[in-house]
Each structure stands twice: as structure tokens, then as C-alpha cells.
Design a protein around this motif. Structure first.
Motif, PDB file in Angstrom:
ATOM      1  N   MET A 193       0.826  -1.204   0.000  1.00 47.84           N
ATOM      2  CA  MET A 193       0.000   0.000   0.000  1.00 47.84           C
ATOM      3  C   MET A 193       0.857   1.249   0.000  1.00 47.84           C
ATOM      4  O   MET A 193       1.863   1.319   0.715  1.00 47.84           O
ATOM      5  N   LYS A 194       0.429   2.212  -0.789  1.00 48.06           N
ATOM      6  CA  LYS A 194       1.023   3.540  -0.736  1.00 48.06           C
ATOM      7  C   LYS A 194       0.157   4.405   0.178  1.00 48.06           C
ATOM      8  O   LYS A 194      -0.987   4.062   0.466  1.00 48.06           O
ATOM      9  N   GLU A 195       0.709   5.532   0.587  1.00 50.09           N
ATOM     10  CA  GLU A 195      -0.056   6.412   1.469  1.00 50.09           C
ATOM     11  C   GLU A 195      -1.317   6.933   0.774  1.00 50.09           C
ATOM     12  O   GLU A 195      -2.332   7.183   1.424  1.00 50.09           O
ATOM     13  N   THR A 196      -1.257   7.032  -0.545  1.00 49.70           N
ATOM     14  CA  THR A 196      -2.432   7.497  -1.297  1.00 49.70           C
ATOM     15  C   THR A 196      -3.542   6.450  -1.337  1.00 49.70           C
ATOM     16  O   THR A 196      -4.679   6.749  -1.721  1.00 49.70           O
ATOM     17  N   ASP A 197      -3.237   5.214  -0.954  1.00 49.89           N
ATOM     18  CA  ASP A 197      -4.243   4.149  -0.901  1.00 49.89           C
ATOM     19  C   ASP A 197      -5.034   4.169   0.401  1.00 49.89           C
ATOM     20  O   ASP A 197      -5.948   3.359   0.596  1.00 49.89           O
ATOM     21  N   ILE A 198      -4.663   5.086   1.285  1.00 49.93           N
ATOM     22  CA  ILE A 198      -5.339   5.197   2.579  1.00 49.93           C
ATOM     23  C   ILE A 198      -6.227   6.432   2.576  1.00 49.93           C
ATOM     24  O   ILE A 198      -5.740   7.559   2.465  1.00 49.93           O
ATOM     25  N   LYS A 199      -7.517   6.222   2.694  1.00 53.64           N
ATOM     26  CA  LYS A 199      -8.462   7.332   2.709  1.00 53.64           C
ATOM     27  C   LYS A 199      -8.563   7.881   4.123  1.00 53.64           C
ATOM     28  O   LYS A 199      -9.069   7.228   5.021  1.00 53.64           O
ATOM     29  N   MET A 200      -8.059   9.084   4.311  1.00 48.78           N
ATOM     30  CA  MET A 200      -8.013   9.680   5.640  1.00 48.78           C
ATOM     31  C   MET A 200      -9.114  10.700   5.882  1.00 48.78           C
ATOM     32  O   MET A 200      -9.445  10.988   7.028  1.00 48.78           O
ATOM     33  N   GLY A 201      -9.661  11.287   4.832  1.00 50.29           N
ATOM     34  CA  GLY A 201     -10.639  12.353   5.019  1.00 50.29           C
ATOM     35  C   GLY A 201      -9.978  13.538   5.686  1.00 50.29           C
ATOM     36  O   GLY A 201      -8.898  13.968   5.293  1.00 50.29           O
ATOM     37  N   THR A 202     -10.597  14.056   6.724  1.00 50.87           N
ATOM     38  CA  THR A 202     -10.014  15.189   7.453  1.00 50.87           C
ATOM     39  C   THR A 202      -9.019  14.736   8.508  1.00 50.87           C
ATOM     40  O   THR A 202      -8.375  15.559   9.151  1.00 50.87           O
ATOM     41  N   LYS A 203      -8.890  13.444   8.681  1.00 50.61           N
ATOM     42  CA  LYS A 203      -7.982  12.887   9.682  1.00 50.61           C
ATOM     43  C   LYS A 203      -6.592  12.745   9.070  1.00 50.61           C
ATOM     44  O   LYS A 203      -6.299  11.787   8.354  1.00 50.61           O
ATOM     45  N   THR A 204      -5.706  13.690   9.320  1.00 52.17           N
ATOM     46  CA  THR A 204      -4.390  13.678   8.689  1.00 52.17           C
ATOM     47  C   THR A 204      -3.227  13.545   9.676  1.00 52.17           C
ATOM     48  O   THR A 204      -2.075  13.539   9.268  1.00 52.17           O
ATOM     49  N   ASP A 205      -3.534  13.480  10.973  1.00 49.29           N
ATOM     50  CA  ASP A 205      -2.462  13.427  11.967  1.00 49.29           C
ATOM     51  C   ASP A 205      -2.161  12.006  12.445  1.00 49.29           C
ATOM     52  O   ASP A 205      -1.583  11.805  13.506  1.00 49.29           O
ATOM     53  N   VAL A 206      -2.521  11.018  11.640  1.00 49.30           N
ATOM     54  CA  VAL A 206      -2.236   9.627  11.977  1.00 49.30           C
ATOM     55  C   VAL A 206      -0.788   9.300  11.631  1.00 49.30           C
ATOM     56  O   VAL A 206      -0.310   9.661  10.552  1.00 49.30           O
ATOM     57  N   THR A 207      -0.100   8.609  12.533  1.00 45.80           N
ATOM     58  CA  THR A 207       1.238   8.128  12.239  1.00 45.80           C
ATOM     59  C   THR A 207       1.119   6.787  11.529  1.00 45.80           C
ATOM     60  O   THR A 207       0.640   5.817  12.104  1.00 45.80           O
ATOM     61  N   VAL A 208       1.542   6.750  10.261  1.00 46.83           N
ATOM     62  CA  VAL A 208       1.383   5.556   9.429  1.00 46.83           C
ATOM     63  C   VAL A 208       2.743   4.876   9.236  1.00 46.83           C
ATOM     64  O   VAL A 208       3.717   5.526   8.852  1.00 46.83           O
ATOM     65  N   PHE A 209       2.783   3.565   9.467  1.00 45.23           N
ATOM     66  CA  PHE A 209       3.986   2.775   9.279  1.00 45.23           C
ATOM     67  C   PHE A 209       3.793   1.783   8.143  1.00 45.23           C
ATOM     68  O   PHE A 209       2.716   1.216   7.988  1.00 45.23           O
ATOM     69  N   GLY A 210       4.841   1.583   7.351  1.00 44.88           N
ATOM     70  CA  GLY A 210       4.862   0.472   6.401  1.00 44.88           C
ATOM     71  C   GLY A 210       4.346   0.732   5.011  1.00 44.88           C
ATOM     72  O   GLY A 210       4.228  -0.207   4.217  1.00 44.88           O
ATOM     73  N   THR A 211       4.037   1.973   4.671  1.00 43.36           N
ATOM     74  CA  THR A 211       3.594   2.235   3.303  1.00 43.36           C
ATOM     75  C   THR A 211       4.777   2.170   2.351  1.00 43.36           C
ATOM     76  O   THR A 211       5.924   2.432   2.728  1.00 43.36           O
ATOM     77  N   GLU A 212       4.488   1.856   1.083  1.00 42.36           N
ATOM     78  CA  GLU A 212       5.531   1.789   0.078  1.00 42.36           C
ATOM     79  C   GLU A 212       5.747   3.166  -0.563  1.00 42.36           C
ATOM     80  O   GLU A 212       4.832   3.999  -0.553  1.00 42.36           O
ATOM     81  N   PRO A 213       6.914   3.411  -1.111  1.00 39.42           N
ATOM     82  CA  PRO A 213       7.202   4.717  -1.752  1.00 39.42           C
ATOM     83  C   PRO A 213       6.245   4.969  -2.917  1.00 39.42           C
ATOM     84  O   PRO A 213       5.811   4.061  -3.587  1.00 39.42           O
TER      85      PRO A 213
END
Length: 213
Positions: A193-213
Motif C-alpha cells: 500500500m502507498k499512502e495514497t491508498d489510505i483514505k483519511m478524510g479530514t484525519k491527517t495526523d495519523v502516524t502511518v507505518f509500512g507504506t511503500e514509496p
């Protein structure tokens, strides 16, 4: 004569109550029964009776050869239920009024359903064979670990209090966390998964681990 009748009636009542309170509970899984007898048979009669079961708040039954979690329902007041490293292929739990933590890791589980667990805050189901999960009326879940399974999708919309989510090493390509306002950390490593594959909506302060470049 009246006194004799009264005493006879009282004797029958007491006898009936005694039978009720010393009734042996019936278990489906012999290994589950053996494990709880070893730990909670207070009167040492080789059985678990209802008062003994009602007094149990923590069930730690790891590596006991258990194949079914159904007998857990006999322990209505349990707060922590840990069944790690058994061989339980399917789990359906619900209606535990006090359950706060449930763990069934490394159990070769392919099916999991939880329903009406209002006080459940921690759920650990990692290292199984899960392709899907069903979580209904579990609004208090704070920490959810589903790593090392076969999940392709997961619906998190009902988990408004979720703070920590680990879905490492599944088959998830997209994830929607826009409905999880309390989420703080998310681990998606091993899911391509890339970070763009994660739908965050207005929630942008999540610490995300393990996404691909």
C-alpha cells in the motif's frame, strides 16, 4: 404437625438450593474443561460449578489444545479472555457484559465474529488465517491487531474510538480510516500500500507505518 410440615418444607428448599448451587457445568471442549478445573476448581471436587465460574474474571488458556471457544460463555463475568496458540478455527463471541480484552493469536482461525461487546477495548487476532471479520456493537475497541492474516478488506466505520490499528502482512490494497477520528497509529507493512491508498478524510495526523514509496 404444623411445625413438622414447616421444617420439612424448609428442608426441601435448602436441599433444592444446594443442588442448584453445586450443579456441575457442562463443557463442549474437554481440554477447555481440564484447563479451567486446574485453575478454578476451588472446592477440589473435579468439576466447575456455577459459583466458581461466576467468580472468574481472567481466563488465560494458552497452548491448552482447545478447539472451541464456546465454553467461554459459561464465565459470564470474565474481563480478560486469552486463548492464544490453540487450534480454534472459528470463533463467535458475544454478550459478555464485562469483557475488556480478547486475544486469540496463532490459532489457525479462519472465521471471527464479535457482537454486543460494549466494554471490549483490546482485540488481538494476529497470526491466523482470517479472510474477513465481523465486528458488530463493539464501539469501545481502542486497539485492534490483525497482522499476519489473509484479509483483503476491513470495515472500520463502526470503531469510532479506535486509536491503534495493526494490519501488517495481509492482502489489503486500500483502507478507509476517514471514520476513525481517534486513530493515532496505523501499521500497514506488507500490504503493498502507498499512502495514497489510505483514505483519511479530514484525519491527517495519523502516524502511518509500512507504506511503500
Amino acid at each position: 404437625m404444623r411445625k413438622i410440615k414447616i421444617f420439612t418444607t424448609l428442608g426441601l428448599i435448602i436441599s433444592g438450593l444446594s443442588l442448584f448451587y453445586t450443579q456441575k457445568l457442562n463443557f463442549k471442549d474437554q481440554n477447555f474443561e481440564k484447563a479451567v478445573i486446574e485453575n478454578f476448581d476451588v472446592n477440589k471436587n473435579g468439576a466447575i460449578e456455577q459459583p466458581e465460574a461466576d467468580a472468574v474474571t481472567n481466563l488465560f488458556l494458552m497452548q491448552k489444545g482447545i478447539t472451541s471457544a464456546d465454553d467461554a460463555k459459561l464465565f459470564a463475568n470474565v474481563k480478560m479472555l486469552v486463548l492464544d496458540d490453540n487450534n480454534i478455527t472459528s470463533v463467535s463471541i458475544g454478550g459478555f457484559a464485562h469483557l475488556q480484552l480478547f486475544s486469540c493469536t496463532g490459532c489457525k482461525m479462519s472465521s471471527f465474529k464479535a457482537e454486543n461487546l460494549k466494554n471490549l477495548t483490546s482485540l488481538y487476532l494476529d497470526n491466523n488465517l482470517l479472510e474477513s471479520t465481523s465486528l458488530k456493537e463493539t464501539p469501545g475497541i481502542d486497539q485492534l491487531t490483525l497482522s499476519l492474516n489473509q484479509l483483503k478488506t476491513i470495515d472500520l466505520t463502526a470503531l469510532k474510538n479506535l486509536r491503534k490499528l495493526n494490519v501488517e502482512h495481509n492482502k489489503i490494497l486500500k483502507l478507509d480510516i476517514s471514520g476513525n477520528p481517534a486513530l493515532q497509529t496505523l501499521n500497514v507493512g506488507g500490504n503493498k500500500m502507498k499512502e495514497t491508498d489510505i483514505k483519511m478524510g479530514t484525519k491527517t495526523d495519523v502516524t502511518v507505518f509500512g507504506t511503500e514509496p
